[in-house]
Write a protein that holds these residues in place. Sequence first.
Motif, PDB file in Angstrom:
ATOM      1  N   ASP A  47       0.908  -1.137  -0.123  1.00 52.51           N
ATOM      2  CA  ASP A  47       0.057  -0.158   0.090  1.00 52.51           C
ATOM      3  C   ASP A  47       1.206   1.332  -0.050  1.00 52.51           C
ATOM      4  OD1 ASP A  47      -1.156  -0.162   3.556  1.00 52.51           O
ATOM      5  OD2 ASP A  47       0.890   0.823   2.694  1.00 52.51           O
ATOM      6  N   ILE A  48       0.119   2.288  -0.341  1.00 52.60           N
ATOM      7  CA  ILE A  48       0.911   3.621  -0.547  1.00 52.60           C
ATOM      8  C   ILE A  48       0.013   4.618   0.173  1.00 52.60           C
ATOM      9  CG2 ILE A  48       0.193   3.728  -2.934  1.00 52.60           C
ATOM     10  CD1 ILE A  48       2.902   5.271  -3.558  1.00 52.60           C
ATOM     11  N   SER A  49       0.675   5.763   0.846  1.00 49.71           N
ATOM     12  CA  SER A  49      -0.076   6.728   1.278  1.00 49.71           C
ATOM     13  C   SER A  49      -0.204   8.112   0.302  1.00 49.71           C
ATOM     14  CB  SER A  49       0.374   7.064   2.779  1.00 49.71           C
ATOM     15  OG  SER A  49       1.591   7.861   2.428  1.00 49.71           O
ATOM     16  N   ARG A  50      -1.040   9.057   0.611  1.00 50.26           N
ATOM     17  CA  ARG A  50      -1.081  10.178  -0.426  1.00 50.26           C
ATOM     18  C   ARG A  50       0.373  10.838  -0.494  1.00 50.26           C
ATOM     19  NH1 ARG A  50      -4.917  12.020  -3.178  1.00 50.26           N
ATOM     20  NH2 ARG A  50      -4.975  14.001  -4.131  1.00 50.26           N
ATOM     21  N   GLY A  51       1.151  10.428   0.826  1.00 52.27           N
ATOM     22  CA  GLY A  51       2.421  11.193   0.922  1.00 52.27           C
ATOM     23  C   GLY A  51       3.442  10.477   0.119  1.00 52.27           C
TER      24      GLY A  51
END
Length: 113
Positions: A47-51
Amino acid sequence: QVQVVESGGGLVQAGGSLRLSCAASGRMFSMGWYRQAAGKQRELVADISRGGNTKYADSVKGRFTISSDNSKNTVFLQMNSLKPEDTAVYYCKTVDAYARLYWGQGTQVTVSS
């Protein structure tokens, strides 16, 4: 109602590559990929955050790469050096700023030996 649409699954030989895409209809705080193999529980792939902070399952580190295009609320999963044990239904999960979860319908990835 947020819509989450995945694409890019298919059949590939071991050692091959596939790229999954997922687009959400709203602005998301984080996006990611889970998978569920037959008879097994759904598990995190990446997964990947918006940051831009990323997290990977140990089983895919060094082979899979997650990336995103925040302007299009889209996340990608580049899968290289695929193994038969990667065979599963891959689901896109998105989380909005209010911590609400949304799932895609799933896309089948099959890796033949």
